[in-house]
Design a protein around this motif. Structure first.
Motif, PDB file in Angstrom:
ATOM      1  N   UNK A  85      84.845 117.370  28.375  1.00  0.00           N
ATOM      2  CA  UNK A  85      83.453 117.561  27.942  1.00  0.00           C
ATOM      3  C   UNK A  85      83.047 116.435  26.987  1.00  0.00           C
ATOM      4  N   UNK A  86      83.945 116.087  26.080  1.00  0.00           N
ATOM      5  CA  UNK A  86      83.616 115.008  25.131  1.00  0.00           C
ATOM      6  C   UNK A  86      83.507 113.671  25.868  1.00  0.00           C
ATOM      7  N   UNK A  87      84.385 113.462  26.831  1.00  0.00           N
ATOM      8  CA  UNK A  87      84.305 112.210  27.604  1.00  0.00           C
ATOM      9  C   UNK A  87      83.049 112.179  28.470  1.00  0.00           C
ATOM     10  N   UNK A  88      82.663 113.345  28.999  1.00  0.00           N
ATOM     11  CA  UNK A  88      81.427 113.410  29.790  1.00  0.00           C
ATOM     12  C   UNK A  88      80.221 113.061  28.901  1.00  0.00           C
ATOM     13  N   UNK A 102      72.472 116.023  33.129  1.00  0.00           N
ATOM     14  CA  UNK A 102      73.543 115.183  32.566  1.00  0.00           C
ATOM     15  C   UNK A 102      74.376 114.555  33.686  1.00  0.00           C
ATOM     16  N   UNK A 103      74.794 115.369  34.647  1.00  0.00           N
ATOM     17  CA  UNK A 103      75.657 114.850  35.713  1.00  0.00           C
ATOM     18  C   UNK A 103      74.898 113.816  36.562  1.00  0.00           C
ATOM     19  N   UNK A 104      73.586 114.036  36.739  1.00  0.00           N
ATOM     20  CA  UNK A 104      72.779 113.108  37.538  1.00  0.00           C
ATOM     21  C   UNK A 104      72.794 111.685  36.986  1.00  0.00           C
ATOM     22  N   UNK A 150      78.541 106.577  39.413  1.00  0.00           N
ATOM     23  CA  UNK A 150      78.917 107.434  40.537  1.00  0.00           C
ATOM     24  C   UNK A 150      80.259 108.127  40.374  1.00  0.00           C
ATOM     25  N   UNK A 151      80.978 107.853  39.295  1.00  0.00           N
ATOM     26  CA  UNK A 151      82.315 108.419  39.096  1.00  0.00           C
ATOM     27  C   UNK A 151      82.469 108.999  37.707  1.00  0.00           C
ATOM     28  N   UNK A 152      82.802 110.269  37.602  1.00  0.00           N
ATOM     29  CA  UNK A 152      83.158 110.817  36.292  1.00  0.00           C
ATOM     30  C   UNK A 152      84.600 110.376  36.002  1.00  0.00           C
ATOM     31  N   UNK A 153      84.779 109.687  34.878  1.00  0.00           N
ATOM     32  CA  UNK A 153      86.078 109.064  34.599  1.00  0.00           C
ATOM     33  C   UNK A 153      87.051 110.056  33.966  1.00  0.00           C
ATOM     34  N   UNK A 154      87.351 111.116  34.692  1.00  0.00           N
ATOM     35  CA  UNK A 154      88.337 112.058  34.162  1.00  0.00           C
ATOM     36  C   UNK A 154      89.090 112.716  35.327  1.00  0.00           C
TER      37      UNK A 154
END
Ligand SMILES: Cc1ncc(COP(=O)(O)O)c(C=O)c1O
Length: 443
Positions: free
Chosen positions: A113-116, A284-286, A293-297
């Protein structure tokens, strides 16, 4: 007594000087060890086993999924259990939180969540926003970023050089605040401490605020307003308090505020599989979908099929059997029975919501002075409780970061009235035994 102890055998345990009874089976709210001793699980282990230890629906779901397939990489595939679990949970989540990213532990969810939050600001073109503000006392996990956000001096000390600098503000804590949680103008209980911290750090540097506590009814609405005013993401950590534990699906519900991100875990699969998640809104995700295009987790076990099947069965069971409602309905009786404990020596406060309660032990009930940490009161109490066949959870450092002892209770939602009475009886026995063993000098 058949108990395992380090260094016999090939396991090294969390506590290396202690004997561990070997549990061989469960029976509703009870655990039974290899010697046949019975333990009433009044903490769901660690706020996890919300449906007790022998839920047939989850057992069936686990077997069915394992027979279909066990694991696929979430980088390559999706599957029915993860899609259905996300849909079931979203139907319970507040506001616009309608996207879920599944992981295994609470620490991982907090980390993610913090990284997001951080990646969101970077991809929105505001890379200076990197500071985190968190409450104290608080606990958000043991991986390094989650540990950085946790106000747990004794867990942090050996790893200090590896931790990031998280700004801490006092959590609203009615039992210990001079205003007793009654003054909305109190900076701590009214939320203004957050705004002061944002001013101090500069809003352009603050990425996120995270916390969990039982504050005044207007607290989270004020936090929401302050976060909005300064473009700070509000992360609610519902890992311990969520999934129905407080008598509403999510503890923040009655406060009428919707966080930007929420972390959930522990009870969502009722402990039949390790399961946690980050809940986020599309807005947020958009930003990331349209950006890199990539969530880095990436994590090998994210969106795990068998874990999601357990989670799906647990959430459906909660809904079909109206167990969140049961948790709310049992709350007054649970609170009434526990309130009798306040008559006992050194019980300073008994508080809680739903089927979650904390019993705070103090050296002096009149001044609320805590025991010295050296007395290890909470730990001694928990060991005495285990000897009395009662599982409770210890918490320390509540008064000032170091001192302050709490025993926490979080029985399965299926607990019966006679079992609540039994819990109270065993609690009294454990306190008596503790007061007999804690060195008098430390008291
Ligand atoms: C509020 C809260 N957040 C995060 C965590 C970390 O979860 P885990 O121990 O599953 O990593 C915990 C664990 O107790 C917790 O209570």
């Amino acid at each position: 007594m058949t108990a395992d102890r380090y260094p016999a055998g090939h396991v090294f345990y969390r506590r290396l000087g202690r004997a561990y009874p070997r549990i061989v089976r469960g029976e509703g709210c009870w655990l039974i060890d290899a010697d046949g001793k019975r333990y009433l699980d009044a903490a769901g282990g660690a706020f996890v086993a919300n449906l007790g230890h022998t839920n047939p629906d989850i057992a069936t779901a686990l077997e069915r999924q394992a027979r279909q397939f066990g694991y696929v990489s979430a980088t390559a595939f999706t599957h029915e259990p993860v899609e259905a679990l996300a849909a079931e949970l979203v139907a319970t989540l507040p506001g616009d939180l309608d996207k879920l990213y599944f992981l295994s532990s609470g620490s991982e969810a907090v980390e993610a969540a913090l990284k997001l939050a951080r990646q969101y600001w970077v991809e929105r073109g505001l890379p200076a926003k990197h500071r985190i503000i968190a409450l104290a006392p608080s606990y958000h996990g043991n991986t390094l970023l989650a540990l950085s956000a946790s106000a747990r001096e004794h867990y942090q000390a050996p790893f200090r050089e590896w931790l990031v600098d998280v700004h801490r503000i006092a959590a609203p804590y009615p039992y210990r605040c001079p205003c007793r949680g009654e003054d909305s103008r109190c900076a701590v209980c009214g939320g203004a401490a957050l705004e002061a911290a944002i001013h101090e750090l500069g809003a352009e540097h603050v990425a996120a605020f995270t916390g969990a506590s039982t504050p005044r009814p207007d607290y989270f609405r004020r936090i929401r307003e302050i976060c909005d005013r300064h473009q700070v993401l509000f992360i609610a950590d519902e890992i311990l308090v969520g999934a129905g534990r407080t008598g509403t699906w999510w503890a923040i519900e009655p406060y009428g505020a919707v966080p930007d991100l929420m972390t959930i875990g522990k009870g969502i699969a009722a402990g039949y599989a390790p399961m946690s998640a980050v809940a986020a809104p599309r807005r947020i995700v958009d930003v990331i979908a349209r950006g890199s295009g990539d969530f880095l987790h990436a994590q090998t076990f994210s969106h795990h099929a068998v874990a999601c099947a357990a989670g799906l069965a647990a959430v459906r069971h909660l809904k079909q059997h109206h167990l969140v409602e049961r948790c709310a309905a049992l709350a007054p009786l649970f609170a009434r029975r526990l309130s009798a404990l306040t008559e006992l020596p050194h019980v300073g406060d008994v508080r809680g919501r739903g089927l979650l309660a904390g019993v705070e032990f103090v050296e002096d009930k009149a001044t609320r002075a805590p025991f010295a940490r050296a007395a290890r009161f909470a730990e001694t109490f928990v060991d005495a409780a285990q000897a009395a066949g009662l599982v409770v959870w210890p918490n320390v450092g509540h008064a000032d970061g170091e001192n302050g002892d709490l025993a926490m209770l979080a029985p399965p939602f299926i607990i019966s009235e006679p079992e609540i009475d039994e819990l109270v009886t065993r609690f009294r026995q454990a306190l008596e035994a503790t007061l007999g063993t804690v060195p008098v000098a430390a008291r």
